[in-house]
Design a protein around this motif. Structure first.
Motif, PDB file in Angstrom:
ATOM      1  N   SER A 111      30.191  46.623  42.174  1.00  0.00           N
ATOM      2  CA  SER A 111      30.896  45.384  42.499  1.00  0.00           C
ATOM      3  C   SER A 111      32.394  45.610  42.703  1.00  0.00           C
ATOM      4  O   SER A 111      33.067  44.780  43.321  1.00  0.00           O
ATOM      5  N   CYS A 114      33.263  45.557  46.386  1.00  0.00           N
ATOM      6  CA  CYS A 114      33.024  44.316  47.127  1.00  0.00           C
ATOM      7  C   CYS A 114      34.337  43.553  47.285  1.00  0.00           C
ATOM      8  O   CYS A 114      35.120  43.438  46.336  1.00  0.00           O
ATOM      9  N   THR A 115      34.582  43.005  48.476  1.00  0.00           N
ATOM     10  CA  THR A 115      35.786  42.207  48.694  1.00  0.00           C
ATOM     11  C   THR A 115      35.552  40.749  48.314  1.00  0.00           C
ATOM     12  O   THR A 115      36.494  40.015  48.065  1.00  0.00           O
ATOM     13  N   VAL A 118      29.222  38.726  45.521  1.00  0.00           N
ATOM     14  CA  VAL A 118      27.917  38.867  46.160  1.00  0.00           C
ATOM     15  C   VAL A 118      26.820  38.639  45.136  1.00  0.00           C
ATOM     16  O   VAL A 118      27.042  38.714  43.927  1.00  0.00           O
ATOM     17  N   VAL A 124      25.052  41.586  53.968  1.00  0.00           N
ATOM     18  CA  VAL A 124      26.400  42.145  53.879  1.00  0.00           C
ATOM     19  C   VAL A 124      26.595  43.217  54.941  1.00  0.00           C
ATOM     20  O   VAL A 124      25.643  43.756  55.490  1.00  0.00           O
ATOM     21  N   PHE A 126      28.883  46.896  55.427  1.00  0.00           N
ATOM     22  CA  PHE A 126      29.514  47.879  54.543  1.00  0.00           C
ATOM     23  C   PHE A 126      29.703  49.188  55.293  1.00  0.00           C
ATOM     24  O   PHE A 126      29.212  49.368  56.400  1.00  0.00           O
ATOM     25  N   ILE A 140      32.471  46.328  51.031  1.00  0.00           N
ATOM     26  CA  ILE A 140      31.323  45.455  51.248  1.00  0.00           C
ATOM     27  C   ILE A 140      31.826  44.038  51.508  1.00  0.00           C
ATOM     28  O   ILE A 140      32.611  43.486  50.729  1.00  0.00           O
ATOM     29  N   LYS A 141      31.360  43.438  52.608  1.00  0.00           N
ATOM     30  CA  LYS A 141      31.766  42.073  52.987  1.00  0.00           C
ATOM     31  C   LYS A 141      30.519  41.263  53.308  1.00  0.00           C
ATOM     32  O   LYS A 141      29.542  41.781  53.847  1.00  0.00           O
TER      33      LYS A 141
END
Length: 144
Positions: A111, A114-115, A118, A124, A126, A140-141
């Protein structure tokens, strides 16, 4: 004292072996490869990759374009940097796995990479990065 039959036979065998050995020695001397000229020792490779003693025919030479010669490893096609997938597992400890859409390969993520927040089932995008234990997902978006 007279020799027995087996002693005579053994003696005959010894004499015969000595004659054969001398004959082989003479054959080796006559078919000796020492002292041959360099031209006699040269071998050529034909168009099929076979060794021959005849020199190649220089009239049938194919022209090689030096610009088309490529040295080194084969070029690697640029693969897309951003990949997409679905989060199939997400732990409350902060790690999980993303299943890639194209290859169906599971990629580990944490995590911290991650931006956005989630959860399991999110789609997502990535980037894959090699880590000591395999590939992991970074940057990760969420895909909307």
């Amino acid at each position: 004292m007279a020799d027995s039959f087996s002693k005579k036979e053994n003696f005959k065998k010894k004499v015969q072996k000595a004659k054969e050995k001398a004959q082989k020695r003479e054959e080796r001397k006559t078919s000796n490869n020492k002292g041959k000229s360099l031209d006699d020792m040269l071998m050529y490779v034909d168009a099929n990759g076979q060794l021959t003693s005849t020199p190649p025919d220089n009239t049938e030479r194919a022209e090689i374009d030096l610009d088309n010669i490529q040295l080194g490893a084969a070029p690697i096609e640029a693969e897309e940097i951003r990949k997409t997938g679905i989060i199939t597992f997400f732990s409350e400890k902060g790690y999980g796995f993303i299943t890639e859409d194209k290859s169906k390969e599971n990629v580990f993520f944490h995590s911290n990479n991650c931006t956005e927040m989630v959860k399991k089932g999110n789609k997502v995008s990535f980037e894959k990065e090699r880590s000591p234990k395999g590939f992991s997902a970074v940057d990760i978006k969420l895909v909307k």
